[in-house]
Structures are given as C-alpha cells and as structure tokens.
Motif scaffolding. Structure first.
Motif, PDB file in Angstrom:
ATOM      1  N   ASP A  22       0.827  -1.207   0.000  1.00 24.09           N
ATOM      2  CA  ASP A  22       0.000   0.000   0.000  1.00 24.09           C
ATOM      3  C   ASP A  22       0.859   1.253   0.000  1.00 24.09           C
ATOM      4  OD1 ASP A  22      -2.264  -1.458  -0.074  1.00 24.09           O
ATOM      5  OD2 ASP A  22      -2.863  -1.102   2.012  1.00 24.09           O
ATOM      6  N   VAL A  23       1.891   1.256   0.875  1.00 26.27           N
ATOM      7  CA  VAL A  23       2.767   2.428   0.965  1.00 26.27           C
ATOM      8  C   VAL A  23       3.338   2.752  -0.417  1.00 26.27           C
ATOM      9  CG1 VAL A  23       5.009   3.219   1.808  1.00 26.27           C
ATOM     10  CG2 VAL A  23       3.404   2.159   3.383  1.00 26.27           C
ATOM     11  N   LEU A  24       3.843   1.725  -1.087  1.00 27.11           N
ATOM     12  CA  LEU A  24       4.508   1.959  -2.373  1.00 27.11           C
ATOM     13  C   LEU A  24       3.510   2.269  -3.478  1.00 27.11           C
ATOM     14  CD1 LEU A  24       7.337  -0.694  -2.213  1.00 27.11           C
ATOM     15  CD2 LEU A  24       7.492   1.763  -1.911  1.00 27.11           C
ATOM     16  N   ARG A  25       2.385   1.559  -3.472  1.00 24.72           N
ATOM     17  CA  ARG A  25       1.408   1.803  -4.541  1.00 24.72           C
ATOM     18  C   ARG A  25       0.830   3.200  -4.454  1.00 24.72           C
ATOM     19  NH1 ARG A  25      -3.255  -0.727  -6.220  1.00 24.72           N
ATOM     20  NH2 ARG A  25      -3.812  -1.327  -4.113  1.00 24.72           N
ATOM     21  N   SER A  26       0.619   3.672  -3.208  1.00 28.38           N
ATOM     22  CA  SER A  26       0.043   5.013  -3.074  1.00 28.38           C
ATOM     23  C   SER A  26       1.011   6.075  -3.577  1.00 28.38           C
ATOM     24  CB  SER A  26      -0.336   5.284  -1.621  1.00 28.38           C
ATOM     25  OG  SER A  26       0.836   5.545  -0.885  1.00 28.38           O
ATOM     26  N   LEU A  27       2.289   5.714  -3.677  1.00 26.96           N
ATOM     27  CA  LEU A  27       3.275   6.663  -4.202  1.00 26.96           C
ATOM     28  C   LEU A  27       3.409   6.538  -5.714  1.00 26.96           C
ATOM     29  CD1 LEU A  27       6.026   6.074  -1.527  1.00 26.96           C
ATOM     30  CD2 LEU A  27       4.571   8.073  -1.739  1.00 26.96           C
TER      31      LEU A  27
ATOM     32  N   ALA B  57       4.004   3.518  -7.322  1.00 28.17           N
ATOM     33  CA  ALA B  57       4.923   2.453  -7.731  1.00 28.17           C
ATOM     34  C   ALA B  57       4.202   1.471  -8.643  1.00 28.17           C
ATOM     35  CB  ALA B  57       5.447   1.713  -6.503  1.00 28.17           C
TER      36      ALA B  57
ATOM     37  N   THR C 115      -6.207   7.590  -0.525  1.00 25.91           N
ATOM     38  CA  THR C 115      -4.918   7.511  -1.210  1.00 25.91           C
ATOM     39  C   THR C 115      -5.050   6.916  -2.611  1.00 25.91           C
ATOM     40  OG1 THR C 115      -4.597   5.475   0.022  1.00 25.91           O
ATOM     41  CG2 THR C 115      -3.418   7.401   0.798  1.00 25.91           C
TER      42      THR C 115
ATOM     43  N   LEU D 149      -5.990   3.921  -3.544  1.00 27.11           N
ATOM     44  CA  LEU D 149      -5.655   2.502  -3.723  1.00 27.11           C
ATOM     45  C   LEU D 149      -6.883   1.691  -4.108  1.00 27.11           C
ATOM     46  CD1 LEU D 149      -3.317   2.029  -0.638  1.00 27.11           C
ATOM     47  CD2 LEU D 149      -2.663   2.156  -3.038  1.00 27.11           C
TER      48      LEU D 149
ATOM     49  N   PRO E  90      -3.677   6.201  -7.589  1.00 23.81           N
ATOM     50  CA  PRO E  90      -2.759   6.558  -6.499  1.00 23.81           C
ATOM     51  C   PRO E  90      -2.408   8.047  -6.522  1.00 23.81           C
ATOM     52  CG  PRO E  90      -2.072   4.512  -7.483  1.00 23.81           C
ATOM     53  CD  PRO E  90      -3.209   5.007  -8.318  1.00 23.81           C
ATOM     54  N   VAL E  91      -2.472   8.708  -5.353  1.00 23.52           N
ATOM     55  CA  VAL E  91      -2.452  10.164  -5.342  1.00 23.52           C
ATOM     56  C   VAL E  91      -1.067  10.815  -5.342  1.00 23.52           C
ATOM     57  CG1 VAL E  91      -4.723  10.535  -4.352  1.00 23.52           C
ATOM     58  CG2 VAL E  91      -2.796  10.080  -2.848  1.00 23.52           C
ATOM     59  N   ASN E  92      -0.030  10.071  -4.962  1.00 21.22           N
ATOM     60  CA  ASN E  92       1.342  10.622  -4.979  1.00 21.22           C
ATOM     61  C   ASN E  92       1.632  11.695  -3.941  1.00 21.22           C
ATOM     62  OD1 ASN E  92       1.695   9.040  -7.164  1.00 21.22           O
ATOM     63  ND2 ASN E  92       2.640  10.606  -8.445  1.00 21.22           N
TER      64      ASN E  92
ATOM     65  N   MET F  68       2.156   7.493   4.006  1.00 20.82           N
ATOM     66  CA  MET F  68       1.326   6.609   4.837  1.00 20.82           C
ATOM     67  C   MET F  68       2.164   5.919   5.901  1.00 20.82           C
ATOM     68  SD  MET F  68      -0.816   4.557   1.946  1.00 20.82           S
ATOM     69  CE  MET F  68      -2.350   4.232   2.760  1.00 20.82           C
TER      70      MET F  68
ATOM     71  N   PHE G  93       1.481   2.842   9.151  1.00 16.76           N
ATOM     72  CA  PHE G  93       0.522   1.901   9.733  1.00 16.76           C
ATOM     73  C   PHE G  93       1.006   1.441  11.102  1.00 16.76           C
ATOM     74  CE2 PHE G  93       0.501   1.551   5.177  1.00 16.76           C
ATOM     75  CZ  PHE G  93      -0.831   1.517   4.845  1.00 16.76           C
TER      76      PHE G  93
ATOM     77  N   VAL H 224      10.778   5.853  -5.695  1.00 20.11           N
ATOM     78  CA  VAL H 224       9.544   5.468  -6.369  1.00 20.11           C
ATOM     79  C   VAL H 224       8.773   6.671  -6.895  1.00 20.11           C
ATOM     80  CG1 VAL H 224       7.268   4.473  -5.958  1.00 20.11           C
ATOM     81  CG2 VAL H 224       9.281   3.332  -5.051  1.00 20.11           C
ATOM     82  N   VAL H 225       8.655   7.710  -6.069  1.00 17.70           N
ATOM     83  CA  VAL H 225       7.714   8.781  -6.383  1.00 17.70           C
ATOM     84  C   VAL H 225       8.382   9.831  -7.276  1.00 17.70           C
ATOM     85  CG1 VAL H 225       8.149  10.314  -4.417  1.00 17.70           C
ATOM     86  CG2 VAL H 225       5.852  10.126  -5.329  1.00 17.70           C
TER      87      VAL H 225
END
Ligand SMILES: Nc1ncnc2c1ncn2[C@@H]1O[C@H](COP(=O)(O)OP(=O)(O)O)[C@@H](O)[C@H]1O
Ligand SMILES: [Mg+2]
Lengths: 273, 279
Positions: free
Chosen positions: A164-169, A171, B70, B72, B90-92, B96, B98, B119-120
């Motif tokens: 999730d962390v990576l996909r939201s960025l 990836a 976000t 997803l 995905p919003v960039n 996040m 957890f 990544v971003v």
C-alpha cells in the motif's frame, strides 16, 4: 575442581562450546569404533557387513577409480542443479508474480512432484541412451521443485501494508517486485538451494545405478554384482561426504547473503511488543 | 478507474479550503450477493493543514477509508478529492504509516527512509544526482524524531517505538502534503505512545501538512486532532464531528484538564452507542 573455581565466569561457556563443536565427531567416531568391534567380536563376514577398516582399505586401494567416478557424479549433479536453479528461479518468479500463472501451473507442479522420479529414468534412457544426460536430467527434475515453491512462497509474503505504501506513491508492480518482492524471497531461495543440491545428488546417483557406465552409483552397482561389499560401502561413504560438503557450501552461501533474515527473525521472536 | 459520476468539475469541484473532501462515499467489497458493504454514505472534509482524527468501532471501515483517499481503491459511489483533484488512482501527494512499521530488514534505517524517493516522481528522477541533498533531508527528519545516530542501524536493531519513528520519517521524506496514519501507535506501550504524540505534533506544527489519523485511542485523538470524526458501525458513515477547541501545542498536562476529559467522555459515549447498535 580447582579449575572451575579459578575461572568461574569463563569455564561454563567454554565447556559448552566444546560440547557443541565436538559432539557430532565424538558420536561419529564412537559409532565407528563400536561397528569395528562388533565386526571383530562376532566375526561378521565382510560380504555381509565389512568393518570400517576394511572399507577404508578398499577406499585406499581403489582411490583412483573412485575419484574418476566421483568426479562424474559431481559433474552431473552440479549441471543438473545449475539447470534447476535457472529454471526454478524463472518459474518461481513467474508463478509468484502472476496470479494467472499461479492458478494455471501450481496444480500441475504439485502433480508432477508426486511422480516418483525413478520411474522417469527408463523413459530418459529410451530418448537419450544411458550415461550423462539421463543423470543430469534426473538431478534437474528432483531439485528444481523446492526452488520453485520457495521462490514463489517468498514473493507471496510481501506485507500488504508495504505494498500500500509503495502503490500510493505511484509504484508499478515492477517497482514493488524489484524493491520488495525479490529481496524478500532471497532467503527462501537460498534456503531451497541447500535442499535442491542434496536432491540433485540423489537424482544423479539413482540414475547412475539404473542407466550408466560411470559415476559412483554405477561403481556401487558394479561392485555389488561382484560381491565386493567393502567397495559398495566405500562408494556409499564417498556419496555421503559429497552430500555433506555441497550442503555445507550452500549453507555458507545462505548465511553470507541473507544473514539479515535470520537475525531479523531472532529479534522478532524475542521482542513481543 | 472511471469517475463515479459524470461530474462537471467547474461547478462540482471542491472548494479551495478543503484539502481532502470525501462526499457521500459508499464502498462495497465483492460483487452481487456476496458483496459486503464497508462504507455507506461517509462524508468528511479536511482543511488544508488541518489535523483530522477518525475514530469508530473496529471493522467499521476506517482502513478502507484510508485506501479510498490515497487512491488505492475506487469508491463504489460518491466522490473523493484531494488537493482540488478528483482521486482516480494513487495520489502521490500522500505519505502513509501503519501500526506495523513494515521496514525492510535488508536495508539500513536510512535506506528504508529513502525508499519513497526511489519510487515517487519527481524525486525518482533526481535522486541519483542529488543524493547528498536527499540524504541530508533524511538525516534532518531522523533528528526531528529523535533518531540521530541510528541512520546506519538495521531496522531489527531498533525498538518498536524507534521503528515507528522511522516509519513516520519514511512517510514524510518526499514532503507529502497529506499524511495518512492508520493506528500508527496502536502496538506501542503507553509511555512510548505519548512520546510519539508530541513528536508528531511538533512535526505537524513545523511543516503543516494535512493529517488524517485513524485511531482507537480517544485520548490520542483529542491530544492531536483539531477535528474528530466518529464513524458508525459497518457500513461506516460519520455520525458526529467534533472540533477540539484546545490551543496547540498541547502537552500531557492538558490531558488531565476538564475540557480535555469532557471531550474524551463525549466521544466515548458516541462510540459505545455505535457498538451497542451492532450487538
Ligand atoms: N479486501 C477486502 N475484501 C473484503 N472485505 C474487506 C477487505 N478489507 C476490509 N474488508 C472488510 O471491510 C470491513 C471494514 O474493514 P476496515 O476498513 O479494515 O475496518 P477498520 O479499519 O475500521 O477496522 C471489515 O468488515 C472487513 O472485514
Ligand atoms: Mg483498520
């Protein structure tokens, strides 16, 4: 007694380490001594159970022949294993990466794995004749399955939160595969290599006993046909040494390349909250 | 992902002062008969630079809400917009964190924190050339959360609280405008948790990103948030929104003051009513 008093802190630790390292050697040597004594005391015939000294003598007498056959066995084992690493890694990554391939191939792989590989050797002989090729293929067939399963399992253990962390960025699946999935599956891969190389040796020796005119398997079969039982045992000894050595080499690779996995695990077990 | 409504952005676009706006959102997991409705008509607005907390009974759809914001997951119905744009992937702009810090054990703490930069966009392209600058930023962040000197440690050498600090750094390294926290301190002991409240508050006051915090700790919500949204049992919607009129920075002393305690009681009352509705 005075010894333990003079160095109370160091003594228990040192003694514990000595026990650790020497225990398997002592058990092994003890077993050999008992074996030797039993053979002598009960006058067991060498063609039933040769004494360790008889086996050692045979080993020495035939050491040149044994070396040639051992080299052949090692060669087919390593070649089959190498093919299994390449094929197993590729298939494991494919199965772990794509849900479709997983669904399509996994049942087939399981089914394939439950076929006794000895039963395949006669077919290989029909196709390729006797000798090196059936041994390599049998080694490959036996050893590639654990690699596939382990790599696929490693890829499947990526934490959903991490994804999730990576996909939201933003990836891509490819990013996640290379940054998380593949490194995460490496400990599984290296752990499977130890098992795979041992199975490759089993495959080679099986194939040699059925369809070959060289290799330790062939040597043992040949010796047993001539009732040279000490030589059979010498062959067995060589196979055992080969097995332990290749296992040790890959166990060393494992700790060398993916030590983080065992250390991270140890900490996780200790620290509850 | 298609838009849920054929919206005309010029008129239906979100007002400028709402950085995040969740409007009348439904979310159904699965399809048809087996479908399970997690959210039913949830609406939340968060101001730019605001600190919103979402509390509610377990399983009411709080984590699902985070995934919607976000980008997803697509909502089944309703619209979500972030930074003036309707979310359709995905919003960039979000970071996040957890309850599970999910640090990668084969990377050092510093490398873990720098992972989002690999990544971003646009950092991804600039990372190789500007490595030194980015590393300096990472070290600043580590210092801000009290992890100076731990950059080169492996994550398994850090305590649970320290791992969570590192996870916070990782969420903030690309300077996101929006920070999404899903029960980030849930697994920590009470003392560490209270320490991290003040770390988070300090970071937020300095940098003024927008925060949405999901938590089951009502004191945590009141300590940190300027507005608290209470969700109903599944299918989740917002049953109460409460402003917290206490001045920042808040301290642990404040948590014993009557105003503070009253708000906690009021929230507890809402939640227990929602939980009774289930059973
Ligand atoms: N991927 C999923 N597929 C199906 N159901 C899900 C999925 N994720 C969550 N749910 C269900 O949706 C409901 C809300 O889940 P969640 O958003 O995780 O709740 P919360 O975070 O408030 O505890 C739960 O009943 C959960 O079982
Ligand atoms: Mg949740």
């Amino acid at each position: 007694m005075t010894d333990t008093v003079s160095s109370p802190a160091a003594a228990p630790k040192r003694r514990f380490q000595i026990n650790d390292n020497w225990a398997p050697w002592m058990v092994g040597i003890g077993a050999l001594v008992i074996w030797e004594l039993a053979c002598r005391i009960f006058a067991i015939k060498p063609f039933v159970l040769p004494a360790p000294t008889a086996i050692a003598a045979s080993l020495w007498k035939w050491h040149e022949v044994i070396a040639v056959h051992a080299a052949q066995t090692l060669y087919t084992t390593l070649l089959g294993f190498l093919l299994a690493v390449v094929g197993g890694l590729a298939l494991g990554v494919a199965v772990g990466y794509s849900r479709f391939l997983y669904k399509a191939l996994y049942p087939i792989l399981i089914g394939f794995n439950s076929v006794p590989k000895v039963a395949i050797v006669p077919i290989l002989v029909i196709w390729f004749g006797i000798g090196t090729i059936p041994a390599v293929i049998t080694a490959f067939l036996l050893s590639f399955f654990p690699i596939v399963v382990n790599v696929a399992a490693g890829l499947a253990t990526v934490e959903p939160e991490m994804e999730d962390v990576l996909r939201s960025l933003g990836a891509s699946r490819r990013d996640i595969f290379f940054k998380v999935g593949l490194p995460r599956s490496m400990p599984y891969f290296f752990a499977s290599l130890k098992i795979a190389i041992t199975l490759a040796l089993v495959g080679s020796v099986i194939s040699e006993t059925i369809a070959s005119n060289s290799g330790i398997g062939y040597l043992m079969l040949n010796a047993s046909a001539r009732f040279d039982v000490p030589l059979v045992f010498a062959g067995l000894f060589v196979v055992a040494v080969l097995g332990v050595l290749i296992y040790a080499v890959f166990a060393m690779f494992e700790t060398r390349f993916t030590g983080w996995a065992t250390r991270a695990q140890a900490i996780r077990f200790e620290g509850g909250g | 992902m298609a838009l849920a409504e054929p919206a005309a952005p010029s008129t239906a676009g979100p007002p400028q002062d709402h950085f995040v706006s969740i409007r009348d959102v439904d979310l159904v997991y699965g399809r048809g008969e087996t479908g399970m409705q997690a959210l039913g008509g949830a609406s939340i607005e968060v101001q730019k630079g605001g600190f919103a907390a979402v509390v509610g009974p377990s399983g009411c759809g709080k984590s699902s809400l985070m995934k919607l914001v976000t980008g997803l997951l697509p909502p089944t119905k309703g619209t979500i917009s972030v930074a003036g744009k309707i979310v359709d992937g995905p919003v960039n702009v979000a970071g996040m964190a957890f309850q599970n810090p999910t640090l990668l054990p084969w990377r050092s703490t510093l490398q873990n924190i720098m992972l989002p930069l690999e990544v971003v966009e646009p950092h991804r392209r600039k990372l190789r050339r500007n490595r030194k600058d980015y590393e300096a930023q990472a070290h600043d962040l580590l210092a801000a959360v009290g992890l100076t000197g731990f950059a080169d440690r492996a994550p398994w050498q850090l305590s649970g609280g320290m791992q969570q600090r590192a996870s916070l750094c990782r969420a903030l390294i690309h300077q996101p405008e929006l920070l999404m926290l899903d029960e980030p301190f849930g697994a920590l002991d009470a003392f560490t948790r209270e320490e991290l409240w003040s770390v988070l508050q300090k970071l937020w006051m300095e940098r003024r990103f927008t925060v949405i915090l999901v938590t089951h700790d009502l004191r945590e919500a009141v300590y940190l948030a300027d507005t608290i949204h209470v969700m109903s049992a599944r299918p989740g919607r917002i049953v109460a929104s409460r402003k917290v009129p206490l001045a920042y920075p808040r301290t642990l002393e404040d948590t014993f003051k009557p105003e503070f305690v009253d708000i906690v009681h009021e929230l507890r009352h809402h939640i227990s009513r929602e939980r009774q509705a289930v059973s």
